[in-house]
Design an enzyme around this catalytic site. Structure first.
Site, short mmCIF file in Angstrom:
data_model
loop_
_atom_site.label_atom_id
_atom_site.label_comp_id
_atom_site.label_asym_id
_atom_site.label_seq_id
_atom_site.Cartn_x
_atom_site.Cartn_y
_atom_site.Cartn_z
N ASN A 297 16.38 -41.23 -0.20
CA ASN A 297 17.01 -41.16 -1.51
C ASN A 297 18.31 -41.95 -1.63
O ASN A 297 18.73 -42.29 -2.74
CB ASN A 297 17.23 -39.70 -1.94
CG ASN A 297 18.19 -38.97 -1.05
OD1 ASN A 297 18.33 -39.29 0.13
ND2 ASN A 297 18.86 -37.98 -1.59
N GLU B 195 22.22 -32.94 8.24
CA GLU B 195 22.64 -32.74 6.85
C GLU B 195 21.33 -32.50 6.10
O GLU B 195 20.45 -33.35 6.10
CB GLU B 195 23.37 -34.00 6.39
CG GLU B 195 24.42 -33.73 5.35
CD GLU B 195 23.83 -33.60 3.99
OE1 GLU B 195 23.68 -32.45 3.53
OE2 GLU B 195 23.49 -34.61 3.39
N CYS C 209 20.59 -34.41 -2.48
CA CYS C 209 20.80 -33.08 -1.89
C CYS C 209 21.93 -32.35 -2.59
O CYS C 209 22.02 -31.13 -2.51
CB CYS C 209 21.05 -33.19 -0.40
SG CYS C 209 22.48 -34.17 0.00
N GLU D 69 29.75 -35.02 8.16
CA GLU D 69 29.73 -36.47 8.11
C GLU D 69 31.00 -36.96 7.42
O GLU D 69 31.67 -36.22 6.71
CB GLU D 69 28.54 -36.94 7.27
CG GLU D 69 27.21 -36.52 7.82
CD GLU D 69 26.10 -37.14 7.01
OE1 GLU D 69 25.76 -36.61 5.95
OE2 GLU D 69 25.59 -38.19 7.44
#
Ligand code: UN1
Length: 502
Positions: free
Chosen positions: A160, A258, A292, A472
């Site tokens: 994505n 993640e 997300c 991250e």
């Protein structure tokens, strides 16, 4: 004379291993088509195997000593060159994202910008990469910490954000001196090839970054199981991430996952409704909900529920669905047939569970829609927290709406899912905003702003089933991609009595 239709030959793209564009040992390739145009083949890509993965690991191992011993400010110079090249190629990169993933071109441009931001930020770390010194408890002794790379690291990324997510893993991993195997999602290898070309052109030494395309399972497993791979940075589903984390833990690797989200916006009655509507519509339907951090739930304080719903349905109805290349498109196609199937299945589940379909819900067909995977922006009301559409990540343009009597009940609903990635409240009431900030279960909390996005110099990640391992981006990225070594130096010119350490 009848003219013959022109056929454009389809290019074949290769893996990148040890500085060479290499064919898979499988001898096989697979085609990638555009989500807005199923007939258009964008290219053929290598169907890689575990043997290719191991070849890439060997190349990364061979390159490690040289790259790890390159001073970090010199490593940064490669990143600055990559930044410059991305700037020059940004239009081509954005178009590749839109062709391959489907998102509107403006979003793709934003994605490229974001990748550039993280490269710029990580390059700056080349001149920081701080450790610390602290007084020793002993005389004539210096104590300090220093960072070392983990070694060979696997970067496993979703479709994505096919440029930005790889970049925000690679740039900090590279500045810390690691060598990488990059395994992009099987449906977005084209963007991955282009990103790899950028680093090649920037002069990254052979073997420092290796790319292998193709199916996830077997190649991913080979990377996770390889003893030589010391770190794994993964973005994708909670199901796959949980497996990677467990396998990585068994082999004592450093792992960062993640994963999914079920992000909620809470709309309190005192909020600026217009501002909230803008943020909610963008959060739910921008990027076709394939993010997300997308807004998949709205929890509305009951006093404003009716007027909110009326305006939400009206604004959603004005969204233009179409090809991401068209400048007026708000909502582009889903990225694949399987995404379309999943989203339509969830829409069916919502109806069966007794939620009220307030807007959308249809698979769009006819005309240009037949060329791609289009679904209407969809809103369900009368949703209760135990429904599947209230609990599971849909990853599409489907918004579920709840009513709450006050902030406390709204937070309870917000926290009633297994995920905890991003969240948002709309209010002008400072005490209530802080009550929210202090109690909501999410790794990223927004006030009067959408659930989306984040800035590259701040940590990104979630709680609960949304994430595990270090965050991250931000300084946390350097923490993840390095090992901290503690050094004690005794510079006394005579033996100690008694022995220094007890
Ligand atoms: C964003 O919110 O802009 O997979 C980025 C994802 C996230 C990235 C979201 N890791 O959608």
């Amino acid at each position: 004379m009848a003219s013959t239709p022109e056929t454009t030959p389809v290019a074949t793209y290769r893996n990148y291993i040890g500085g060479q564009w290499t064919e898979s040992q499988s001898g096989r390739t697979y085609p990638i088509t555009s989500p807005a145009s199923k007939q258009t083949v964008l290219g053929e890509f290598q169907t890689s195997t575990p043997a290719d993965a191991l070849q890439a690991v060997a190349a990364a191992e061979a390159a490690l000593e040289g790259w790890a011993n390159t001073p970090a400010p010199a490593r940064a110079q490669v990143l600055y060159r990559a930044l410059e090249i991305m700037g020059r190629r940004s239009d081509e990169l954005a178009r590749t994202i839109t062709l391959e993933e489907g998102k509107p071109l403006a979003d793709a441009r934003g994605e490229v910008r974001r990748a550039m931001n993280i490269i710029e930020y990580a390059a700056g770390e080349g001149r920081r990469m701080f450790g610390y010194t602290t007084p020793s408890e002993l005389p004539s002794t210096v104590a300090y910490t220093v960072r070392r790379p983990l070694g060979v690291v696997a970067i496993i990324t979703p479709w994505n954000f096919p440029i930005a997510i790889p970049a925000w893993k690679m740039a900090p991993a590279l500045i810390c001196g690691n060598t990488l195997i990059f395994k992009p999602a099987s449906i977005t290898p084209f963007s991955a090839v282009k990103l790899t070309e950028v680093f090649e052109e920037a002069g990254l030494p052979p073997g420092v970054l290796n790319l292998i395309t193709g199916p996830g399972g077997s190649v991913g497993n080979a990377l996770v199981e390889s003893e030589a791979v010391r770190g794994i940075s993964f973005t994708g589903s909670t199901e796959i991430g949980t497996g990677i984390y467990a396998e990585g833990a068994r082999r004592l690797k450093k792992v960062q996952c993640e994963m999914g989200g079920k992000n909620a916006v809470i709309l309190l009655a005192d909020a600026d409704l217009d501002k909230a509507l803008g943020g909610i519509v963008q959060g739910a339907f921008g990027s076709t909900g394939q993010r997300c951090t997308a807004t998949s739930r709205v929890i509305v304080e009951e006093e404003v529920y009716d007027s909110f719903m009326e305006q939400l349905v009206e604004r959603t109805g004005r969204l233009k669905v179409g090809d991401g290349m068209a400048p007026d498109t708000d909502v582009s196609p889903l990225s694949s047939q399987s995404q379309l199937d999943t989203v339509l299945e969830y829409i069916g589940v919502g109806a069966e569970e007794g939620a009220n379909l307030a807007s959308g819900g249809r698979h769009l067909t006819g005309g240009e829609f037949d060329q791609g995977y289009y679904v209407e922006p969809t809103i369900f009301t009368d949703v209760t927290p135990e429904m599947r559409i209230a609990q599971e990540e849909i990853f599409g343009p489907v918004l579920t709406v709840f009513k709450a009597k006050d902030l406390e009940e709204a937070v309870q609903i917000s926290n009633s899912v297994k995920f905890g990635l991003s969240s948002s409240v709309y209010t002008r009431d400072l005490p209530r905003a802080y009550r929210y900030i202090n109690t909501v279960e999410a790794g990223m909390v927004h006030v009067n702003a959408p659930t989306l996005g984040g800035e590259v110099h701040l940590p990104f990640g979630g709680l609960k089933a949304s994430g595990v391992g270090q965050r991250e981006q931000g300084v946390e990225a350097v923490d993840f991609f390095s090992e901290v070594i503690t050094v004690y130096i005794d510079y006394a010119d005579e033996a100690r009595t008694p022995a220094p350490f007890i």
